[in-house]
Every structure is written in C-alpha cells, then in structure tokens.
Motif scaffolding. Structure first.
Motif, short mmCIF file in Angstrom:
data_model
loop_
_atom_site.label_atom_id
_atom_site.label_comp_id
_atom_site.label_asym_id
_atom_site.label_seq_id
_atom_site.Cartn_x
_atom_site.Cartn_y
_atom_site.Cartn_z
N THR A 58 0.84 -1.20 0.00
CA THR A 58 0.00 0.00 0.00
C THR A 58 0.87 1.25 0.00
O THR A 58 0.62 2.20 -0.75
CB THR A 58 -0.95 -0.01 1.22
OG1 THR A 58 -1.88 -1.08 1.05
CG2 THR A 58 -1.71 1.30 1.33
N GLU A 59 1.92 1.24 0.82
CA GLU A 59 2.80 2.41 0.84
C GLU A 59 3.50 2.58 -0.50
O GLU A 59 3.62 3.70 -1.02
CB GLU A 59 3.83 2.30 1.97
CG GLU A 59 4.62 3.60 2.09
CD GLU A 59 5.89 3.48 2.91
OE1 GLU A 59 5.95 2.65 3.83
OE2 GLU A 59 6.83 4.25 2.62
N ASP A 105 2.51 1.65 -3.47
CA ASP A 105 1.55 2.16 -4.46
C ASP A 105 1.28 3.65 -4.26
O ASP A 105 1.24 4.43 -5.21
CB ASP A 105 0.22 1.39 -4.38
CG ASP A 105 0.29 0.03 -5.07
OD1 ASP A 105 1.21 -0.19 -5.87
OD2 ASP A 105 -0.59 -0.82 -4.80
N ASN A 106 1.08 4.05 -3.01
CA ASN A 106 0.84 5.47 -2.72
C ASN A 106 2.04 6.31 -3.14
O ASN A 106 1.87 7.38 -3.74
CB ASN A 106 0.57 5.67 -1.22
CG ASN A 106 -0.89 5.51 -0.87
OD1 ASN A 106 -1.63 6.48 -0.79
ND2 ASN A 106 -1.33 4.28 -0.68
N LYS A 160 1.40 8.96 -6.15
CA LYS A 160 1.44 10.37 -5.74
C LYS A 160 2.80 11.00 -6.06
O LYS A 160 2.87 12.12 -6.57
CB LYS A 160 1.13 10.50 -4.25
CG LYS A 160 -0.31 10.09 -3.92
CD LYS A 160 -0.54 10.07 -2.41
CE LYS A 160 -1.92 9.49 -2.09
NZ LYS A 160 -2.04 9.17 -0.67
N ALA A 182 -5.25 0.37 -3.23
CA ALA A 182 -4.10 1.21 -2.87
C ALA A 182 -3.76 2.15 -4.03
O ALA A 182 -3.33 3.28 -3.81
CB ALA A 182 -2.91 0.35 -2.50
N ASP A 196 -7.55 4.33 -4.85
CA ASP A 196 -7.88 5.37 -3.89
C ASP A 196 -6.84 6.49 -3.90
O ASP A 196 -7.19 7.65 -3.65
CB ASP A 196 -8.05 4.78 -2.48
CG ASP A 196 -9.31 3.91 -2.38
OD1 ASP A 196 -9.92 3.64 -3.43
OD2 ASP A 196 -9.67 3.51 -1.26
N SER A 197 -5.60 6.16 -4.21
CA SER A 197 -4.57 7.21 -4.34
C SER A 197 -4.90 8.10 -5.52
O SER A 197 -4.83 9.34 -5.43
CB SER A 197 -3.19 6.57 -4.54
OG SER A 197 -2.80 5.86 -3.40
N TRP A 207 -7.94 10.17 -4.77
CA TRP A 207 -7.60 11.24 -3.83
C TRP A 207 -6.95 12.40 -4.57
O TRP A 207 -7.28 13.57 -4.34
CB TRP A 207 -6.69 10.69 -2.73
CG TRP A 207 -6.41 11.71 -1.67
CD1 TRP A 207 -7.15 11.94 -0.54
CD2 TRP A 207 -5.34 12.66 -1.65
NE1 TRP A 207 -6.60 12.97 0.17
CE2 TRP A 207 -5.49 13.44 -0.48
CE3 TRP A 207 -4.28 12.93 -2.51
CZ2 TRP A 207 -4.61 14.47 -0.15
CZ3 TRP A 207 -3.39 13.97 -2.19
CH2 TRP A 207 -3.57 14.72 -1.02
N LEU A 223 6.71 11.00 0.08
CA LEU A 223 5.56 11.11 0.98
C LEU A 223 6.05 11.34 2.41
O LEU A 223 5.41 12.04 3.19
CB LEU A 223 4.75 9.81 0.98
CG LEU A 223 3.98 9.40 -0.24
CD1 LEU A 223 3.31 8.04 0.00
CD2 LEU A 223 2.92 10.43 -0.57
#
Lengths: 365, 396
Positions: free
Chosen positions: B69-70, B72-73, B77, B102, B105-106, B109, B226
């Motif tokens: 998840t991290e 992918d974010n 992003k 992941a 939703d990123s 967002w 991030l």
C-alpha cells in the motif's frame, strides 16, 4: 444448537452472544450493516450503525473465539424501515421503526437467511423474557423491550433466544466487565439509529420538503398557527406546536389530517380518547377469543393500562381503555399484555392503531 | 484446516523466520556510524543487493517501504507530483479500473484534492489491459503524468503484458508504474527488462514478513517523497531502516524467485484440478478472469495459484461462511475494512453483472498447498453451494 448471534457492537448483544456460547451452543456472530452511508466513527448516541460499532462487535466475537461476519442489509433496511418511516409520517401517522426493524429485518430477513444457512436459532440482546415460547417483559422494567418485540409470531419466537430478559441492565454490564469486554461501559443507544443527529423533524424535512398547512384549535375551529409539514407532529404532542392561543392553556395535538395538512390541537380535556380501532393484529401465541380483558401499551415507553379487546372492523380490533388515554397516535402499535406480576407480563400480540374513537362514539382521525 | 487464501497472505518461510530472529537479537541503527550501526547497515545493504538481483534491479533502484500500500501510494502520488512540477500540463493519470484500492484510492484522492484528471483504461472481459487501448488513452502523452497498470490482478489473477505496455507509454515519454504484489514469485518479473519505471512488491505474499515491501524505482524516475525525515532510501522514503524486516524480505524474495518455476508448475496443476473438479460438480459455476491455459508475452496469462469462480444464485459471503464453518479458508476478493461484502470492483470493471460479481469466491494456492487441500474443497463444495443457493441472494 447452531446459533446466529446478531451483534450490534453494544454491550447487550455482546453479553447475549457470550451467554449463548456459555450455554454450549455453536455460535456465529453477525453484525448487520443497515446504513447505506456508514460513518467511520460513532457520533452522538447511536450505538449500532458506524464502522466503529461493527469493529466493537468483531472485537467481542474474537474474544469469544467465534466466527464473525458482516451482513449487508442496507437495501432492505432502507426499503422496509427507513422509507416506511418516511411514508408513515407523510400519511399523518407516527411509526415505530424499531418494531418495524424487528418485524422485517431481524426476525425476517436475518432469521430466514440464518435458517437457510443451517442455523437453528437467532440470539439477540433484547431485554425480554422468552420461555416455552411465551414472550414476557424483562425483569428490568426500565429496560424492557417487549413492546418492540410484540409484533413477532409464534414461528419467529420459536427460533429466537433472548438470554438477557432475566437480568437487569446493571448485571449485563457487570458480566461484560467481568469478561473484559471493551464495550462494558459503552453508553446505551437511544433515539433512531438512522437519524444520526437525533433531529427527526429535520430528517423528515429533508426527505419530504416543506409542506405547510394550518394548525386549528378544536375548541374554536379557528386557525391558531401554521406549520411546515404535518410530519413534525405526533398525536399527544404538547411541546413545539408554535401556536398562540389567547387563553394560555396548554394545547395538545389531537389529530393530523394529511390531505388538507391540518393539524388539530386542543386543550387537555379534549385530548383523552376512550378507545382505538386498529389494523389486523398479530399474535405471539394462540389466537385469543374475543372479547377479552388485557393490558395495553400504546407506545414504547407508555405505562400499560387495563383495557377490553373487542372485534373491530375488517379483521381489526377495538381496544377500549379502562380510563381515557392521551397521546394515542395512529401508526403506533397497541401491544396487548396479560398481567403477571410473578413471571412477568406476557405479550399477547399487537395491532397498529388506526384511529381513535371519539367520546360521542363517532369515529375520527 | 485448509488454507486457500495465499493471495491474502502466505505462511512465512522457515528460513525467513530464522534470519529475522537472528537479526532482531542485534542492536544497531543502520544510519549510525559506530560498529553496531555498521553491522546493521551491512546486513541491510547485503539484503538490498540480493533482493535487487532476484528482481533484475540495481540496488540503487530499491526503496524499502512498509509494504504494498505504501509503495503504491508513493509511486502514484510521488510520480504525479514530480511530473506535474516539471510541467504543469501533466495532470492526467491513466489507470485501469481493476487496480487494487491502494492505487485506485490514491488516484481518486489526487483527483479530488490535487487537480488530477483520471483516464480509465478499458479492460478486457478477462481483466487484461491491452497495449493498443493504452496507446489510445495516452494520445500524444503531453498532458499525462503517469500510467499505472498492475502486473497481475489480486482477485482474478489476470496478467497484463507489462513490457508491451511500458513500451507504449515510453513512446510518448510517459512513465509507467506497475503493482506487481501478486506477480513476484509467481511469474517471472525482471525489473530491467519489464521497462516499468516503478514497481510495487510486498513481502508477505511470498513468505516474508508483513509490513515490509519495496518500490523499485528507476534511477532516472523523479518521485516526490511522501515521508520526509532522515533522507534514507534515496531521500524518497525517510525512516529508520527496519533491518530485520529487510533481511526477511530479501531472504523470502530470493527463495520465492529461486523456486518459482517448479512451484508455479505444481500450483497450476493443483489449481487446474480444483477448477475442473468444481465445474464438474457445479456445471453452471463460471471461472472469472483469463482461461486456465491462457498465455501472454510467452508466459502464463493467469497466476498459477488463482482460482476465482462465480456461483450463480449463491452469495459470496454465504459461501465463505459455510466453507469457513467446514475448515476451508478462502476469500470473496479483497476484504474491505468493515467486512461488508460489496460486489467486486474488479469483476464489475470486466463487465460482469453485479449478481455475478457478488456470487464469487477466490481460492488462492501457495507454497504450502497440497492435493489434500484440493480434495477438501471438492468434498464439500456441492452441498455448500446448494445451501448458499437456498439462502438466496439475500435480496428480493
């Protein structure tokens, strides 16, 4: 037995599930997701519908070592309970959504599904006694929920378990604390679960819009105010009427006429009714022979009163009160009890109030 | 117990447990200059080198993270922010609707809060994204920040041709991120030859620890951090290195990649027997995703351990509960935090009806799966499906 425990995330259903496990049943926990737009965290006094509540339920299930699932019944709940609630208010009646939820969701959709999946019974945290198929008030009179269960049929009761009816709420919290449940001190939920801010009138206004009409005084026939929607009123209501009458005597809502959107108010001496006509009743056991003497409770927290139950029109009942009653609102259930101070008053059945019978004997809304 | 949910997580390999236990017994911050720090740094960097080699990457392309998840974010992003900063016209993200949440939703967002525009890629009924569809979506690429297409789908196991997609993206100068969480250790994944600019992987899907993963990031890829702080991991991902987790991640990845070919052949055989056995008993069961023998880019078109089926008239969560009660653990897809069963967004993206999407089950096999696991399912599946069908779809 294979038992399905409906777990809201509150202390009552947590202890009910635990007691079912203690009794040696093979228990599976289920949380019912009823809201279409669930909030992540609980707000206000609601105790069942947020994701946080489902986590509370899951936490207890994990401690009990039982499987736990979430069943999404939001569509059915919206259709059968929320939309019905709005439609009833729109028709000038005062619904009881908890009773409707028990009738249509918990002991219908959930029970049917449980039976089909091979379960033998559904256990809930309702405060009511159920022994030998007889539904009775809880020993804790202040927490008694037999009123909202009054709509259940013998078939539904045969597959229900209410292990909390023989103990007080304090004892339930004690058991939860002894077991180390994090929900032991969780506040009781009250009000209506699908109205998160507790503002029923605001909720109905958003759904139904502004539907203004007159407020008329029964004594004079004069208009004494205006309102934005009859849904803001319940028969028997005294506060928030927004009327000004010269004589300063308190007014009560006597009737709601949805077509002309007229709310009729009157003084206390006009507010009592001697009897009500009802819709078709449901019975928790054998169908009693009419007429008979019983006690009746006309809303969730009303005191029970003596009555005589006669056959009414169209399969309904005519419930004649021993003393005139105020605040008997169409749409509420008249739940009939057989008084029993030893074993707890027994629920006989219920029927929805259709209309009050006026003193003259003429029938009015 | 029959564990057939390896795509959710798979048992930690014994050698991983041993290596991590040993490392956890040692003191040392890999950023410290003294002997303990140097020893920790050595363990971490040795692991980085072995890990990179197993995945066809350079050690400097490895950013260790807290998991898929991290990663992918960070990729979505970080690439978006960096690309837009160097050219403000680049606001478009081209992405498949069948991605993991992941990624989805990123992206959503960024669209809601940061001016991104989303272009949804068309998805084949199998779940695959085709290169010509990507080419069409990119246009001249001048307004595109990045492309994100997963290597292998976590629910239905469909594999897309990432090298071909990367070529298409690069023709118009756009970087491509791929979520390869399910692919690594299951199919050949070589970062260098894949052409991807960023690749997400995680440890606990291949026998490593939870909470440890990596983003492989090409040296020339610009990525805005991030997490700001001590400047670890190329200044893109600050935070004290979790040396034991990195050691475990590397041991697991090296082992999983090394034994991949044999395991994949064995799991595909078990999986085929499982699917054939289910369909033989329940003729109207439908296999979702690519056909069993499907091929893409010279390799399998479907993850070898993935069996994803719909059982018309039965609800996925009822099937799951009935199987759970019989000691068989599987999944309806990717679980959401509240545990509410929703129709799979992946199946909906492939064009499946909501009822089909709601009636699906995923069995995912892994390194501990055996013939006995397949037999256990085949023994109970018929009565379970029959029972679930009696309970209906729970709807009118």
């Amino acid at each position: 037995m294979r038992v399905l425990a409906a777990m809201s995330g509150g202390v009552d259903s947590a202890v009910a599930a635990a007691l079912a496990v203690d009794a040696g049943h093979d228990v599976t926990g289920v949380h019912l997701a009823l809201s279409q737009n669930r909030q992540t965290l609980r707000s206000g006094s609601r105790g069942c519908c947020s994701v946080e509540d489902s986590h509370d339920a899951r936490r207890v299930a994990d401690e009990l070592g039982i499987p736990f699932y979430v069943w999404d019944l939001a569509d059915r709940f919206t259709e059968d309970v929320v939309d019905d609630f709005v439609a009833e208010y729109a028709a000038g009646r005062t619904p009881n959504p908890c009773l409707r939820c028990n009738e249509k969701i918990k002991f219908s959709a959930v029970l049917d599904r449980a039976m089909a999946l091979g379960f033998d019974a559904v256990v809930t945290g309702h405060h009511a006694r159920l022994e030998d198929g007889e539904l009775r008030r809880s020993v804790d009179a202040a927490k008694d929920q037999s009123y909202v269960l009054g709509v259940l049929t013998p078939e539904q009761l045969a597959a229900a378990m209410f292990p909390l009816g023989s103990m007080t709420k304090d004892r339930v919290r004690e058991i939860a604390a002894e077991r180390g449940f994090a929900v032991a001190a969780k506040p009781d939920s009250h009000d209506i679960c699908f109205i998160p801010d507790g503002d029923t009138r605001g909720f109905l206004a958003r759904r139904l819009g502004s539907l203004p009409g007159p407020v008329v005084d029964a004594g004079t026939g004069q208009q004494v105010g205006e309102h934005d929607g009859t849904y803001g009123f319940t028969v028997g209501q005294r506060k928030g009427l927004g009327v000004s009458v010269g004589d300063q005597r308190p007014r009560y809502v006597l009737g709601i006429e949805p077509v002309t959107r007229t709310v009729t108010v009157g003084t206390a001496d006009l507010a009592g009714v001697p009897a009500v006509r009802t819709g078709v009743p449901t019975w928790t056991g054998a169908v009693p022979e009419l007429p008979f003497a019983a006690q009746v409770q006309v809303r969730a927290h009303a005191a029970p009163v003596d009555c005589r139950v006669h056959a009414g029109d169209g399969g309904g009942l005519l419930v004649e009160f021993a003393e005139e009653q105020r605040g008997v609102a169409p749409g509420q259930s008249a739940v009939l009890y057989e008084a029993d101070p030893v074993r707890g008053d027994r629920v006989l059945g219920q029927a929805a109030v259709a209309m009050a019978v006026e003193r003259s004997g003429a029938v009015g809304q | 117990m029959t564990y057939l949910d390896h795509a959710a997580t798979t048992p930690v390999l014994p050698e991983v447990l041993a290596a991590m236990t040993e490392q956890l017994g040692r003191v040392g911050n890999a950023s410290s200059l003294h002997a303990s720090g140097r020893a920790a740094r050595r363990a971490a960097e040795q692991s980085r080198e072995r890990f990179a080699e197993a995945l066809g990457a350079r050690p400097s392309e490895v950013l260790f993270t807290g998991g898929g998840t991290e990663s992918d974010n960070l990729a979505v992003k970080g690439l978006f922010w960096a690309r837009r900063e160097s050219d403000p016209r680049r606001r478009r993200i081209v992405v498949s609707p069948a991605e993991h949440h992941a990624v989805l939703d990123s992206v959503e967002w960024l669209a809601r809060h940061d001016g991104a525009e989303i272009t949804w890629l068309p998805v084949e009924p199998s779940g695959r994204v085709l290169p010509h569809a990507l080419a069409e979506a990119l246009g001249d690429g001048s307004d595109v920040a990045l492309v994100s297409v997963m290597w292998a789908n976590n629910e239905i196991g469909t594999i897309s041709d990432v090298p071909a997609l990367a070529d298409v993206a690069h023709e118009v100068g756009v970087p491509l991120h791929t979520d390869a969480v399910q692919a690594v250790g299951q199919v050949p994944v070589d970062f260098e030859t894949s052409g991807a600019d960023a690749l997400t992987m995680t440890g606990h899907k291949l026998g490593g620890p939870m909470g440890a993963g990596a983003l492989l990031l090409r040296r020339d890829a610009e990525c805005t951090p991030l997490l700001h702080g001590g400047g670890q991991e190329r200044d893109v991902r600050s935070g004290t290195l979790d040396v034991a987790a990195i050691v475990g991640l590397a041991v697991a990845t090296v082992a999983a990649v090394g034994s991949r070919a044999d395991r994949a052949a064995r799991l595909a055989g078990l999986r085929d027997r499982l699917v054939d056995g289910i369909v033989a008993q329940i003729p109207d069961a439908q296999l979702n995703g690519a056909p069993l023998g499907d091929r893409v880019n010279g390799g399998p078109g479907r993850l070898p351990g993935n069996a994803h089926l719909s059982f018309p008239g039965a609800e996925g969560d009822a099937l799951l509960m009935l199987l759970d009660a019989r000691g068989i653990e599987c999944s309806t897809g990717s679980a959401c935090s509240a545990g509410v069963a929703r129709p799979s967004h992946v199946l909906l993206a492939t064009g499946a009806e909501a009822d089909r999407a709601r009636s699906s089950l995923r069995f995912s096999l892994g390194h501990t799966s055996t013939d006995a696991d397949v037999d256990a399912v085949l023994d109970v599946i018929a009565p379970v499906v029959e029972r679930a069908r009696m309970a209906g779809m729970g709807r009118r």
